[in-house]
Design a protein around this motif. Structure first.
Motif, PDB file in Angstrom:
ATOM      1  N   VAL A 286       0.843  -1.206   0.000  1.00  0.00           N
ATOM      2  CA  VAL A 286       0.000   0.000   0.000  1.00  0.00           C
ATOM      3  C   VAL A 286       0.869   1.244   0.000  1.00  0.00           C
ATOM      4  O   VAL A 286       0.633   2.194  -0.762  1.00  0.00           O
ATOM      5  CB  VAL A 286      -0.948  -0.001   1.218  1.00  0.00           C
ATOM      6  CG1 VAL A 286      -1.682   1.331   1.320  1.00  0.00           C
ATOM      7  CG2 VAL A 286      -1.949  -1.148   1.116  1.00  0.00           C
ATOM      8  N   VAL A 287       1.896   1.268   0.843  1.00  0.00           N
ATOM      9  CA  VAL A 287       2.797   2.417   0.915  1.00  0.00           C
ATOM     10  C   VAL A 287       3.480   2.650  -0.431  1.00  0.00           C
ATOM     11  O   VAL A 287       3.522   3.780  -0.939  1.00  0.00           O
ATOM     12  CB  VAL A 287       3.845   2.220   2.023  1.00  0.00           C
ATOM     13  CG1 VAL A 287       4.931   3.293   1.941  1.00  0.00           C
ATOM     14  CG2 VAL A 287       3.183   2.258   3.395  1.00  0.00           C
ATOM     15  N   SER A 288       4.013   1.599  -1.016  1.00  0.00           N
ATOM     16  CA  SER A 288       4.681   1.732  -2.309  1.00  0.00           C
ATOM     17  C   SER A 288       3.709   2.238  -3.373  1.00  0.00           C
ATOM     18  O   SER A 288       4.075   3.070  -4.219  1.00  0.00           O
ATOM     19  CB  SER A 288       5.280   0.385  -2.733  1.00  0.00           C
ATOM     20  OG  SER A 288       6.285  -0.030  -1.838  1.00  0.00           O
ATOM     21  N   GLY A 289       2.475   1.745  -3.326  1.00  0.00           N
ATOM     22  CA  GLY A 289       1.477   2.193  -4.287  1.00  0.00           C
ATOM     23  C   GLY A 289       1.145   3.667  -4.144  1.00  0.00           C
ATOM     24  O   GLY A 289       0.956   4.384  -5.137  1.00  0.00           O
ATOM     25  N   LEU A 290       1.075   4.150  -2.908  1.00  0.00           N
ATOM     26  CA  LEU A 290       0.793   5.568  -2.674  1.00  0.00           C
ATOM     27  C   LEU A 290       1.936   6.444  -3.181  1.00  0.00           C
ATOM     28  O   LEU A 290       1.707   7.488  -3.799  1.00  0.00           O
ATOM     29  CB  LEU A 290       0.561   5.820  -1.184  1.00  0.00           C
ATOM     30  CG  LEU A 290      -0.714   5.220  -0.588  1.00  0.00           C
ATOM     31  CD1 LEU A 290      -0.742   5.403   0.924  1.00  0.00           C
ATOM     32  CD2 LEU A 290      -1.966   5.833  -1.212  1.00  0.00           C
ATOM     33  N   ILE A 291       3.164   6.025  -2.917  1.00  0.00           N
ATOM     34  CA  ILE A 291       4.315   6.786  -3.413  1.00  0.00           C
ATOM     35  C   ILE A 291       4.324   6.792  -4.935  1.00  0.00           C
ATOM     36  O   ILE A 291       4.583   7.823  -5.579  1.00  0.00           O
ATOM     37  CB  ILE A 291       5.627   6.192  -2.869  1.00  0.00           C
ATOM     38  CG1 ILE A 291       5.705   6.372  -1.353  1.00  0.00           C
ATOM     39  CG2 ILE A 291       6.835   6.851  -3.542  1.00  0.00           C
ATOM     40  CD1 ILE A 291       6.923   5.715  -0.728  1.00  0.00           C
ATOM     41  N   ASP A 292       4.027   5.642  -5.519  1.00  0.00           N
ATOM     42  CA  ASP A 292       3.964   5.531  -6.973  1.00  0.00           C
ATOM     43  C   ASP A 292       2.959   6.534  -7.533  1.00  0.00           C
ATOM     44  O   ASP A 292       3.223   7.222  -8.534  1.00  0.00           O
ATOM     45  CB  ASP A 292       3.565   4.105  -7.346  1.00  0.00           C
ATOM     46  CG  ASP A 292       3.871   3.772  -8.804  1.00  0.00           C
ATOM     47  OD1 ASP A 292       4.064   4.698  -9.598  1.00  0.00           O
ATOM     48  OD2 ASP A 292       3.917   2.576  -9.129  1.00  0.00           O
ATOM     49  N   SER A 293       1.800   6.648  -6.879  1.00  0.00           N
ATOM     50  CA  SER A 293       0.764   7.573  -7.352  1.00  0.00           C
ATOM     51  C   SER A 293       1.255   9.014  -7.325  1.00  0.00           C
ATOM     52  O   SER A 293       1.036   9.779  -8.271  1.00  0.00           O
ATOM     53  CB  SER A 293      -0.492   7.441  -6.483  1.00  0.00           C
ATOM     54  OG  SER A 293      -1.070   6.167  -6.614  1.00  0.00           O
ATOM     55  N   VAL A 294       1.931   9.403  -6.238  1.00  0.00           N
ATOM     56  CA  VAL A 294       2.425  10.777  -6.123  1.00  0.00           C
ATOM     57  C   VAL A 294       3.463  11.067  -7.198  1.00  0.00           C
ATOM     58  O   VAL A 294       3.389  12.084  -7.907  1.00  0.00           O
ATOM     59  CB  VAL A 294       3.044  11.023  -4.726  1.00  0.00           C
ATOM     60  CG1 VAL A 294       3.715  12.386  -4.679  1.00  0.00           C
ATOM     61  CG2 VAL A 294       1.982  10.948  -3.652  1.00  0.00           C
ATOM     62  N   LEU A 295       4.446  10.193  -7.328  1.00  0.00           N
ATOM     63  CA  LEU A 295       5.536  10.459  -8.259  1.00  0.00           C
ATOM     64  C   LEU A 295       5.081  10.363  -9.710  1.00  0.00           C
ATOM     65  O   LEU A 295       5.573  11.106 -10.570  1.00  0.00           O
ATOM     66  CB  LEU A 295       6.689   9.497  -7.997  1.00  0.00           C
ATOM     67  CG  LEU A 295       7.362   9.649  -6.615  1.00  0.00           C
ATOM     68  CD1 LEU A 295       8.507   8.660  -6.470  1.00  0.00           C
ATOM     69  CD2 LEU A 295       7.845  11.070  -6.388  1.00  0.00           C
ATOM     70  N   THR A 296       4.153   9.470  -9.988  1.00  0.00           N
ATOM     71  CA  THR A 296       3.612   9.399 -11.348  1.00  0.00           C
ATOM     72  C   THR A 296       2.866  10.673 -11.689  1.00  0.00           C
ATOM     73  O   THR A 296       3.046  11.259 -12.761  1.00  0.00           O
ATOM     74  CB  THR A 296       2.670   8.187 -11.494  1.00  0.00           C
ATOM     75  OG1 THR A 296       3.415   6.979 -11.329  1.00  0.00           O
ATOM     76  CG2 THR A 296       2.006   8.175 -12.868  1.00  0.00           C
ATOM     77  N   THR A 297       2.017  11.118 -10.760  1.00  0.00           N
ATOM     78  CA  THR A 297       1.216  12.320 -10.997  1.00  0.00           C
ATOM     79  C   THR A 297       2.090  13.551 -11.160  1.00  0.00           C
ATOM     80  O   THR A 297       1.933  14.330 -12.105  1.00  0.00           O
ATOM     81  CB  THR A 297       0.225  12.541  -9.834  1.00  0.00           C
ATOM     82  OG1 THR A 297      -0.642  11.414  -9.751  1.00  0.00           O
ATOM     83  CG2 THR A 297      -0.605  13.793 -10.063  1.00  0.00           C
ATOM     84  N   THR A 298       3.029  13.752 -10.244  1.00  0.00           N
ATOM     85  CA  THR A 298       3.875  14.935 -10.326  1.00  0.00           C
ATOM     86  C   THR A 298       4.840  14.858 -11.511  1.00  0.00           C
ATOM     87  O   THR A 298       5.168  15.883 -12.111  1.00  0.00           O
ATOM     88  CB  THR A 298       4.667  15.136  -9.027  1.00  0.00           C
ATOM     89  OG1 THR A 298       5.378  13.923  -8.703  1.00  0.00           O
ATOM     90  CG2 THR A 298       3.736  15.464  -7.874  1.00  0.00           C
ATOM     91  N   GLY A 299       5.291  13.650 -11.837  1.00  0.00           N
ATOM     92  CA  GLY A 299       6.151  13.512 -13.005  1.00  0.00           C
ATOM     93  C   GLY A 299       5.439  13.943 -14.274  1.00  0.00           C
ATOM     94  O   GLY A 299       6.014  14.615 -15.141  1.00  0.00           O
ATOM     95  N   LYS A 300       4.161  13.592 -14.407  1.00  0.00           N
ATOM     96  CA  LYS A 300       3.378  13.997 -15.572  1.00  0.00           C
ATOM     97  C   LYS A 300       3.113  15.500 -15.555  1.00  0.00           C
ATOM     98  O   LYS A 300       3.103  16.161 -16.593  1.00  0.00           O
ATOM     99  CB  LYS A 300       2.055  13.238 -15.604  1.00  0.00           C
ATOM    100  CG  LYS A 300       2.203  11.749 -15.928  1.00  0.00           C
ATOM    101  CD  LYS A 300       0.861  11.044 -15.867  1.00  0.00           C
ATOM    102  CE  LYS A 300       0.998   9.561 -16.206  1.00  0.00           C
ATOM    103  NZ  LYS A 300      -0.288   8.835 -16.075  1.00  0.00           N
TER     104      LYS A 300
END
Length: 272
Positions: free
Chosen positions: A27-41
């Motif tokens: 869950v933690v890794s998934g949340l970080i993934d969401s943040v970095l994917t969103t901000t990267g875009k």
């Protein structure tokens, strides 16, 4: 130590990254993934203005959390994101400026999310908007864990975070709410690290968070810790992760330096 605020600080101190279960890690890794994917875009390789400053963890926390909360998601998941975005944003921003391991970053996100979900239970937070006022103290707890604050400093970080809670009733701008909560959480932890003090009973005092915001008479003896972050699972399940960032995040728990993850996902974040 007595009182919920101090009990929370003691519990946060005792979280051991190596004891965190695989499901929680996912869950933690998934949340970080969401943040970095969103901000990267949103920022790309050239980061449009306004951009987070590499010298300003509070501004970076605001940018991360507000960007994630502004990303469209199903209505039923919005209340959880009101809490998750500030916690993860504050944790990443603090880790980008304070050297810590990936496992410590993960444990910090666990601490913030678990605290926010526990406070929601104590407050009887059944309505969606009631998660937002809990975000600043949850973000403060997470940032304080990244900074490895202990004892009275950790209590003060939570207390200052409670004192800087942003009232969800005064704004309909959920992205601003998330960003400001994350920023306030980081600031609370930084102030505590420099010796500023916050109320040691900020949560349970009759004029504290539960009493003033949620009209809860007494929560003494009702607090239990852990085993709540699975509630964040729907946010991870509904995310649209970037495969490259996902590969980086998969190694979070073995990283010696968490800021390496942020640099890999958003390479130019340190540029002025």
């Amino acid at each position: 130590m007595t009182g919920i605020t101090k009990e929370i600080a003691l519990w946060i101190e005792t979280i051991r990254p190596e004891a965190i279960e695989d499901g929680t890690r996912g869950v933690v890794s998934g949340l970080i993934d969401s943040v970095l994917t969103t901000t990267g875009k949103q920022w790309g390789n050239t980061r449009p203005d306004p951009a987070p400053s590499g010298a300003d963890p509070c501004g970076y926390a605001y940018a991360l959390a507000s960007g994630l909360r502004a990303d469209p998601l199903p209505d039923q998941h919005a209340p959880l994101m009101d809490l998750a975005a500030p916690v993860v944003g504050a944790s990443l921003a603090t880790a980008a400026h304070h050297r810590c391991s990936g496992a410590s970053l993960g444990a910090s996100i666990v601490a913030g999310c678990e605290l926010g979900l526990m406070l929601a239970e104590l407050a009887g937070a059944g309505a969606p908007l009631l998660f937002a006022p809990l975000a600043a103290p949850a973000a403060a707890a997470a940032a304080a864990r990244v900074l490895d604050l202990r004892s009275d400093q950790l209590v003060s970080a939570v207390g200052i975070g409670v004192s800087s809670t942003v009232g969800a009733a005064v704004t309909t701008d959920v992205a601003w709410q998330a960003g400001k909560s994350a920023s306030n959480g980081v600031l609370a932890a930084l102030l505590a690290s420099e010796g500023f003090t916050g109320p040691p009973d900020a949560i349970e005092h009759p004029r504290g968070l539960l009493g003033a915001v949620f009209n809860v008479g007494s929560a003494e003896g009702k607090a239990t810790f852990g085993n709540r972050i699975a509630a964040m699972g729907p946010l991870v399940a509904s995310a649209r992760p970037d495969p490259d960032i996902g590969a980086e995040v998969a190694g979070l728990w073995e990283l010696e330096r968490a800021d390496a993850l942020i640099t890999a996902a958003v390479p130019d974040w340190r540029r002025p």
